[in-house]
Design a protein around this motif. Structure first.
Motif, PDB file in Angstrom:
ATOM      1  N   ARG A 304       0.851  -1.201   0.000  1.00 22.80           N
ATOM      2  CA  ARG A 304       0.000   0.000   0.000  1.00 22.80           C
ATOM      3  C   ARG A 304       0.881   1.243   0.000  1.00 22.80           C
ATOM      4  N   ASP A 305       0.548   2.206  -0.875  1.00 23.45           N
ATOM      5  CA  ASP A 305       1.331   3.449  -0.865  1.00 23.45           C
ATOM      6  C   ASP A 305       0.401   4.646  -0.767  1.00 23.45           C
ATOM      7  N   ASN A 306       0.950   5.765  -0.290  1.00 24.26           N
ATOM      8  CA  ASN A 306       0.151   6.995  -0.288  1.00 24.26           C
ATOM      9  C   ASN A 306       0.656   7.936  -1.387  1.00 24.26           C
ATOM     10  N   GLY A 307       0.874   7.339  -2.547  1.00 24.50           N
ATOM     11  CA  GLY A 307       1.354   8.095  -3.709  1.00 24.50           C
ATOM     12  C   GLY A 307       0.229   8.788  -4.458  1.00 24.50           C
ATOM     13  N   ASN A 308       0.468   9.063  -5.732  1.00 25.46           N
ATOM     14  CA  ASN A 308      -0.498   9.879  -6.491  1.00 25.46           C
ATOM     15  C   ASN A 308      -1.797   9.161  -6.843  1.00 25.46           C
ATOM     16  N   GLY A 309      -1.817   7.829  -6.772  1.00 26.80           N
ATOM     17  CA  GLY A 309      -3.052   7.097  -7.064  1.00 26.80           C
ATOM     18  C   GLY A 309      -3.422   7.140  -8.535  1.00 26.80           C
ATOM     19  N   MET A 310      -4.478   6.422  -8.876  1.00 25.20           N
ATOM     20  CA  MET A 310      -4.861   6.337 -10.300  1.00 25.20           C
ATOM     21  C   MET A 310      -6.362   6.516 -10.463  1.00 25.20           C
ATOM     22  N   ALA A 313      -9.710   5.188 -15.637  1.00 28.05           N
ATOM     23  CA  ALA A 313      -9.194   4.955 -16.987  1.00 28.05           C
ATOM     24  C   ALA A 313      -7.798   4.337 -16.921  1.00 28.05           C
ATOM     25  N   LEU A 314      -6.986   4.854 -16.015  1.00 28.77           N
ATOM     26  CA  LEU A 314      -5.621   4.345 -15.885  1.00 28.77           C
ATOM     27  C   LEU A 314      -5.634   2.909 -15.346  1.00 28.77           C
ATOM     28  N   LEU A 315      -6.518   2.684 -14.356  1.00 24.89           N
ATOM     29  CA  LEU A 315      -6.620   1.345 -13.763  1.00 24.89           C
ATOM     30  C   LEU A 315      -6.919   0.276 -14.813  1.00 24.89           C
ATOM     31  N   GLY A 331       6.770   0.170 -18.989  1.00 28.32           N
ATOM     32  CA  GLY A 331       5.398  -0.316 -19.073  1.00 28.32           C
ATOM     33  C   GLY A 331       5.319  -1.829 -19.114  1.00 28.32           C
ATOM     34  N   LEU A 332       6.410  -2.472 -18.699  1.00 29.74           N
ATOM     35  CA  LEU A 332       6.395  -3.939 -18.732  1.00 29.74           C
ATOM     36  C   LEU A 332       6.288  -4.563 -17.340  1.00 29.74           C
ATOM     37  N   GLY A 333       6.634  -3.777 -16.312  1.00 27.78           N
ATOM     38  CA  GLY A 333       6.674  -4.323 -14.954  1.00 27.78           C
ATOM     39  C   GLY A 333       5.407  -5.065 -14.554  1.00 27.78           C
ATOM     40  N   LEU A 334       4.266  -4.409 -14.712  1.00 25.08           N
ATOM     41  CA  LEU A 334       3.030  -5.026 -14.236  1.00 25.08           C
ATOM     42  C   LEU A 334       2.546  -6.153 -15.144  1.00 25.08           C
ATOM     43  N   SER A 335       2.760  -6.009 -16.458  1.00 26.70           N
ATOM     44  CA  SER A 335       2.301  -7.094 -17.328  1.00 26.70           C
ATOM     45  C   SER A 335       3.121  -8.359 -17.062  1.00 26.70           C
ATOM     46  N   GLY A 357      -3.848   7.251  -2.994  1.00 25.70           N
ATOM     47  CA  GLY A 357      -2.878   6.167  -2.966  1.00 25.70           C
ATOM     48  C   GLY A 357      -3.418   4.899  -3.599  1.00 25.70           C
ATOM     49  N   THR A 358      -2.592   3.870  -3.514  1.00 23.50           N
ATOM     50  CA  THR A 358      -2.895   2.622  -4.218  1.00 23.50           C
ATOM     51  C   THR A 358      -2.567   1.436  -3.330  1.00 23.50           C
ATOM     52  N   VAL A 359      -3.333   0.360  -3.486  1.00 20.42           N
ATOM     53  CA  VAL A 359      -2.924  -0.894  -2.849  1.00 20.42           C
ATOM     54  C   VAL A 359      -2.985  -2.025  -3.880  1.00 20.42           C
TER      55      VAL A 359
HETATM   56  N1  ADP Z   1       1.486   2.200  -7.059  1.00 19.82           N
HETATM   57  C1  ADP Z   1       1.125   2.899  -8.131  1.00 19.82           C
HETATM   58  N2  ADP Z   1       0.575   4.130  -8.014  1.00 19.82           N
HETATM   59  C2  ADP Z   1       0.209   4.833  -9.094  1.00 19.82           C
HETATM   60  N3  ADP Z   1       0.354   4.405 -10.368  1.00 19.82           N
HETATM   61  C3  ADP Z   1       0.891   3.187 -10.565  1.00 19.82           C
HETATM   62  C4  ADP Z   1       1.299   2.366  -9.478  1.00 19.82           C
HETATM   63  N4  ADP Z   1       1.776   1.221  -9.975  1.00 19.82           N
HETATM   64  C5  ADP Z   1       1.681   1.321 -11.317  1.00 19.82           C
HETATM   65  N5  ADP Z   1       1.168   2.495 -11.682  1.00 19.82           N
HETATM   66  C6  ADP Z   1       0.875   2.949 -13.057  1.00 19.82           C
HETATM   67  O1  ADP Z   1       0.951   1.852 -13.919  1.00 19.82           O
HETATM   68  C7  ADP Z   1       1.862   2.085 -14.990  1.00 19.82           C
HETATM   69  C8  ADP Z   1       2.496   0.786 -15.426  1.00 19.82           C
HETATM   70  O2  ADP Z   1       3.357   0.256 -14.440  1.00 19.82           O
HETATM   71  P1  ADP Z   1       4.497  -0.758 -14.854  1.00 19.82           P
HETATM   72  O3  ADP Z   1       3.886  -1.841 -15.672  1.00 19.82           O
HETATM   73  O4  ADP Z   1       5.226  -1.172 -13.630  1.00 19.82           O
HETATM   74  O5  ADP Z   1       5.408   0.062 -15.830  1.00 19.82           O
HETATM   75  P2  ADP Z   1       6.377   1.297 -15.506  1.00 19.82           P
HETATM   76  O6  ADP Z   1       6.654   1.283 -14.020  1.00 19.82           O
HETATM   77  O7  ADP Z   1       7.592   1.014 -16.307  1.00 19.82           O
HETATM   78  O8  ADP Z   1       5.661   2.522 -15.964  1.00 19.82           O
HETATM   79  C9  ADP Z   1       2.810   3.123 -14.431  1.00 19.82           C
HETATM   80  O9  ADP Z   1       3.407   3.879 -15.457  1.00 19.82           O
HETATM   81  C10 ADP Z   1       1.904   3.949 -13.547  1.00 19.82           C
HETATM   82  O10 ADP Z   1       1.209   4.910 -14.294  1.00 19.82           O
END
Ligand code: ADP
Ligand code: MG
Length: 368
Positions: A304-310, A313-315, A331-335, A357-359
């Motif tokens: 869990r982070d208290n960052g900028n959140g999403m 549409a981004l989700l 843009g490959l980390g999560l995939s 933030g995001t969890v």
């Molecule tokens: N914890 C988070 N808080 C906000 N945005 C996030 C978070 N994790 C991922 N994202 C969003 O998801 C996108 C894709 O993440 P990722 O696949 O790890 O690629 P990258 O980190 O290289 O951009 C990020 O560019 C960011 O916009």
């Protein structure tokens, strides 16, 4: 004693009854067939229609018997969509004499229609339609998979091939660097090297993700895995003025995982959390909380982070390959993470609010 005439009559009646019985049986079979069947006589009048065909037309069977094609098309209960399909079928099979014709009904199901006529039918026209939606779907998936597999192979090969020239370029730029410094152009060398490194990062992550390597599993306690991961990221977090809080996890929770792969997932998520915190204003005190909780036969690891959140549409695009909002992101980390977790029969769940933030919650099956 029966007269000869009566005897013959009795035999005829019996024969008639048995033919009738056989006829009824055949009719029953035809009625219950999973294909739709219609039989028109040589004058084009409908003499037989089974249950499935009437269901497809959505018209009661008895109101159709005795109709010719024109009357069928003018039937008060027939939809315009069906009318068009019937006309098309007529044109393809009778006019163009095609044996088969494929069409899609208004519910998206695929049907294969076959028309048989000529000598073998004694002047009758037999139309049968079969639901081929399932075959179609299998065919399409197979085609799609083929395409994806092919694309994966080609891209992996290209990615691999690009690495060699990149290494050469990197080497030569380093050799040229002193000369560029003399010219007061050190900045150029720095940018080139940075960009080459970024290209290499993308290729490295891509190759990692396109290799569907089977996980090399070992049994490990979640508590020790999380401790190790936090140890690896703590110093970087400290430098950013960001705090990582790890809740002590139950040491009995054990998972069977490929440690390298799961570490890669966790590191990527923590890195993302740090990036998200960095997006918020400078004096923001960033906190990343990590914990692991038992959930039936699974353990839920949350980051869990208290960052900028999403926003929504981004989700929706988060796990798409190459989707990034960062200038230097791949843009490959999560995939890749998603693929790794799925390979471990686990799941990833995200909850996020813009500005709050995001969890990320990773569920992994526990070792009993
Ligand atoms: N914890 C988070 N808080 C906000 N945005 C996030 C978070 N994790 C991922 N994202 C969003 O998801 C996108 C894709 O993440 P990722 O696949 O790890 O690629 P990258 O980190 O290289 O951009 C990020 O560019 C960011 O916009
Ligand atoms: Mg990332």
């Amino acid at each position: 004693m029966l007269s000869e005439f009566q005897e013959t009559l009795l035999q005829s009646v019996k024969a008639y009854q048995s033919t009738q019985l056989v006829k009824n049986k055949y009719e029953n079979v035809l009625q219950q067939l999973d294909s739709g069947i219609m039989l028109f006589d040589s004058d084009g009048v409908l003499t037989f229609i089974n249950v499935q065909m009437a269901r497809l037309l959505e018209i009661p069977r008895h109101s159709l018997i005795g109709c010719n094609l024109l009357q069928l098309l003018r039937h008060p209960h027939i939809s315009r969509y069906k009318k068009r399909k019937i006309l098309r079928l007529y044109r393809e099979t009778i006019f163009y004499r095609k044996k088969n014709h494929e069409f899609v009904d208004e519910y998206g199901r695929y049907w294969l229609a076959t028309v048989t006529y000529g000598d073998q039918m004694d002047g009758d026209y037999l139309l049968s339609v079969k639901d081929v939606s399932e075959f179609k779907q299998i065919e399409q998936t197979a085609y799609q998979n083929d395409k994806l597999a092919m694309l994966g192979k080609i891209s992996a090969a290209i990615a691999h091939e690009i690495r060699n020239p990149l290494t050469a370029i990197r080497g030569f730029i380093q050799l040229l660097r002193p000369h560029l410094v003399q010219l007061g152009r050190d900045e150029y060398a720095r940018i080139i090297l940075n960009e080459i490194d970024r290209a290499n990062d993308i290729i490295y992550e891509f190759l990692n993700s396109s290799k569907p390597s089977a996980p090399q599993k070992v049994v490990i306690s979640i508590a020790s895995l999380l401790k190790e991961v936090v140890l690896l990221t703590e110093s970087e977090a400290l430098m950013m003025g960001c705090e990582i809080n790890l809740q002590e996890a139950d040491p009995h929770m054990k998972v069977s995982i490929d440690v390298k792969q799961i570490k890669q997932v966790l590191l990527n998520m923590i890195k993302n959390a740090m990036d998200a915190i960095e997006e918020v204003s400078e004096d923001h005190s960033g906190v990343i909380e990590i914990d692991a909780r038992l959930d039936g036969k699974y353990v839920n690891i949350s980051i869990r982070d208290n960052g900028n959140g999403m926003d929504k549409a981004l989700l929706g695009r988060l796990f798409d390959p190459f989707f990034t909002t960062k200038e230097k992101g791949t843009g490959l980390g999560l995939s890749v993470s998603y693929r790794i977790i799925k390979n471990h029969r686990g799941n990833i769940h995200v909850d996020s609010f813009k500005g709050t933030g995001t969890v990320f919650v990773i569920s992994l099956p526990l070792v009993p």
